[in-house]
Design an enzyme around this catalytic site. Structure first.
Site, PDB file in Angstrom:
ATOM      1  CB  ALA A  62      -0.980   0.021   1.182  1.00 35.22           C
ATOM      2  N   GLY A 105       0.560  -4.917   0.951  1.00 38.90           N
ATOM      3  CA  GLY A 105      -0.720  -4.839   0.064  1.00 38.90           C
ATOM      4  C   GLY A 105      -0.426  -5.458  -1.362  1.00 38.90           C
ATOM      5  CD  GLU A 128       1.671  -5.734   5.693  1.00 37.21           C
ATOM      6  OE1 GLU A 128       2.640  -6.482   5.820  1.00 37.21           O
ATOM      7  OE2 GLU A 128       0.959  -5.711   4.702  1.00 37.21           O
TER       8      GLU A 128
HETATM    9  N1  COA Z   1       4.478   3.260  -0.640  1.00 30.23           N
HETATM   10  C1  COA Z   1       4.786   4.550  -1.079  1.00 30.23           C
HETATM   11  N2  COA Z   1       6.117   4.749  -1.828  1.00 30.23           N
HETATM   12  C2  COA Z   1       6.619   3.501  -2.003  1.00 30.23           C
HETATM   13  C3  COA Z   1       6.447   2.479  -1.403  1.00 30.23           C
HETATM   14  C4  COA Z   1       5.296   2.152  -0.809  1.00 30.23           C
HETATM   15  N3  COA Z   1       4.961   1.063  -0.469  1.00 30.23           N
HETATM   16  N4  COA Z   1       7.310   1.608  -1.970  1.00 30.23           N
HETATM   17  C5  COA Z   1       8.355   2.346  -2.568  1.00 30.23           C
HETATM   18  N5  COA Z   1       7.836   3.671  -2.663  1.00 30.23           N
HETATM   19  C6  COA Z   1       8.606   4.666  -3.325  1.00 30.23           C
HETATM   20  C7  COA Z   1       9.740   5.398  -2.420  1.00 30.23           C
HETATM   21  O1  COA Z   1       9.337   6.151  -1.551  1.00 30.23           O
HETATM   22  C8  COA Z   1      10.702   5.957  -3.732  1.00 30.23           C
HETATM   23  O2  COA Z   1      10.079   7.229  -3.825  1.00 30.23           O
HETATM   24  P1  COA Z   1      11.074   8.410  -4.084  1.00 30.23           P
HETATM   25  O3  COA Z   1      11.613   8.035  -5.296  1.00 30.23           O
HETATM   26  O4  COA Z   1       9.862   9.514  -4.530  1.00 30.23           O
HETATM   27  O5  COA Z   1      11.779   8.523  -3.114  1.00 30.23           O
HETATM   28  C9  COA Z   1      10.491   4.826  -4.729  1.00 30.23           C
HETATM   29  O6  COA Z   1       9.046   4.352  -4.471  1.00 30.23           O
HETATM   30  C10 COA Z   1      11.507   3.803  -5.080  1.00 30.23           C
HETATM   31  O7  COA Z   1      11.858   3.377  -3.906  1.00 30.23           O
HETATM   32  P2  COA Z   1      13.119   2.698  -3.377  1.00 30.23           P
HETATM   33  O8  COA Z   1      13.030   2.326  -1.935  1.00 30.23           O
HETATM   34  O9  COA Z   1      13.930   3.787  -3.781  1.00 30.23           O
HETATM   35  O10 COA Z   1      13.069   1.546  -4.564  1.00 30.23           O
HETATM   36  P3  COA Z   1      14.356   0.455  -4.177  1.00 30.23           P
HETATM   37  O11 COA Z   1      14.271  -0.367  -5.460  1.00 30.23           O
HETATM   38  O12 COA Z   1      15.517   0.387  -3.551  1.00 30.23           O
HETATM   39  O13 COA Z   1      13.412  -0.594  -3.056  1.00 30.23           O
HETATM   40  C11 COA Z   1      11.783  -1.852  -1.771  1.00 30.23           C
HETATM   41  C12 COA Z   1      12.482  -1.293  -3.216  1.00 30.23           C
HETATM   42  C13 COA Z   1      10.403  -2.128  -2.314  1.00 30.23           C
HETATM   43  C14 COA Z   1      12.656  -2.732  -1.152  1.00 30.23           C
HETATM   44  C15 COA Z   1      11.422  -0.344  -0.888  1.00 30.23           C
HETATM   45  O14 COA Z   1      10.839   0.458  -1.719  1.00 30.23           O
HETATM   46  C16 COA Z   1      10.668  -0.723   0.229  1.00 30.23           C
HETATM   47  O15 COA Z   1      11.025  -1.331   1.000  1.00 30.23           O
HETATM   48  N6  COA Z   1       9.457  -0.104  -0.100  1.00 30.23           N
HETATM   49  C17 COA Z   1       8.598  -0.345   1.115  1.00 30.23           C
HETATM   50  C18 COA Z   1       8.090  -1.823   1.028  1.00 30.23           C
HETATM   51  C19 COA Z   1       6.941  -2.079   2.242  1.00 30.23           C
HETATM   52  O16 COA Z   1       7.054  -1.766   3.519  1.00 30.23           O
HETATM   53  N7  COA Z   1       5.648  -2.428   2.002  1.00 30.23           N
HETATM   54  C20 COA Z   1       4.791  -2.682   3.009  1.00 30.23           C
HETATM   55  C21 COA Z   1       3.681  -1.358   2.987  1.00 30.23           C
HETATM   56  S1  COA Z   1       2.294  -1.817   3.863  1.00 30.23           S
END
Ligand code: COA
Length: 255
Positions: A62, A105, A128
């Site tokens: 999400a 999500g 989460e």
């Molecule tokens: N919600 C909002 N934005 C998100 C997101 C999420 N769940 N996951 C990634 N993004 C955004 C980042 O904030 C970043 O935005 P920005 O460029 O404006 O700063 C962009 O997507 C790229 O993310 P980044 O973390 O730089 O990419 P990455 O390839 O290095 O890492 C992940 C990928 C998936 C490992 C990492 O983004 C992550 O851990 N995301 C959250 C996962 C999470 O906790 N999900 C559960 C949500 S309930």
């Protein structure tokens, strides 16, 4: 029409691609609304849905930027829950092609599909609790049903993500293929489903989704309807006639 959900007509099925690669396809309200609109269509058109994500990611969860501001009333409204329930309940099968991250999500959307195919870069799990919330959009019951309590408990309580081979071993995905081949496999599945009797496919899905105590009554009730259908009679007659023609040497060879 939403820019973050790309919808393509593929004849026998619809391909829906989560398309916010710059945010790792994080599921925001706009995407949820677009998914509801797509469901409304598929509930009427009754076609198979293949869903995937763009940019080497299925969905990183999400949208945390929106999630941070949500309050108790938003939680109780079940924004993602109702969307994923609706996808789960679509009349025809839903196939998810999971490339890269399927987290939070995004993982729960994947758990809502009937069939999941992974790619070698798959990382799937529910982080989460690290964000101070629970995985409330299906993981606490669906993941358990898919992989069993032991692994579901471990994943949900520790936040550990599975890689593609672990997901395959756990039955969370039914195959691991390179992205293009994974989409081809999903396409072949959707085309195969399109050749089957849609009424029988939908009845099978309803029976599969029914709770344990609805069986066997639901199976018998669904079968009773199908036993009266002209399509059942036609398909079985075609099979029998093909066999007898083949035995006479007068018809096509047996399949
Ligand atoms: N919600 C909002 N934005 C998100 C997101 C999420 N769940 N996951 C990634 N993004 C955004 C980042 O904030 C970043 O935005 P920005 O460029 O404006 O700063 C962009 O997507 C790229 O993310 P980044 O973390 O730089 O990419 P990455 O390839 O290095 O890492 C992940 C990928 C998936 C490992 C990492 O983004 C992550 O851990 N995301 C959250 C996962 C999470 O906790 N999900 C559960 C949500 S309930």
């Amino acid at each position: 029409m939403s820019e973050s959900l790309r919808i393509e007509e593929r004849g026998s099925f619809v391909l829906a691609t989560l398309d916010r690669p710059e945010k790792r396809n994080a599921i925001d309200q706009e995407l949820v609304d677009a998914l509801h609109l797509l469901c409304a269509r598929l509930e009427v058109e009754r076609r198979t849905l293949v869903t995937t994500g763009s940019g080497g990611t299925f969905a990183a969860g999400a949208d945390i930027a929106q999630l941070r501001d949500r309050r108790a009333t938003d939680a109780l409204a079940g924004i993602n829950t109702s969307c994923f329930q609706r996808i789960r309940a679509l009349p025809m099968p839903v196939i998810a092609v999971l490339d890269g991250y399927a987290l939070g999500g995004g993982a729960e959307l994947a758990y809502a599909a009937d069939i999941r195919i992974g790619t070698p870069t798959l990382k799937i799990g529910n982080p989460e609790t690290g964000l101070g919330i629970i995985a409330a959009a299906g993981a606490t019951w669906r993941l358990k049903e898919i992989v069993g309590e032991a692994l579901a408990n471990e994943m949900l309580l520790t936040g550990r993500q599975l890689d593609a081979q672990e997901a395959l071993a756990a039955g969370l995905v039914s195959a691991v293929l390179e992205p293009e081949a994974a989409l081809e496999r999903a396409t072949a599945m959707a085309e195969r489903i399109a050749k089957l009797d849609p009424a029988a496919t939908q009845a099978t899905k309803r029976a599969l989704l029914a709770p344990r105590d609805a069986h066997p009554e639901i199976d018998l009730a669904e079968q009773a309807v199908l036993f009266e259908s002209p399509e059942k009679h036609r398909r079985m007659t075609e099979f029998l006639e093909r066999r007898s023609r083949s035995a006479d040497g007068t018809g096509r060879a047996k399949r």
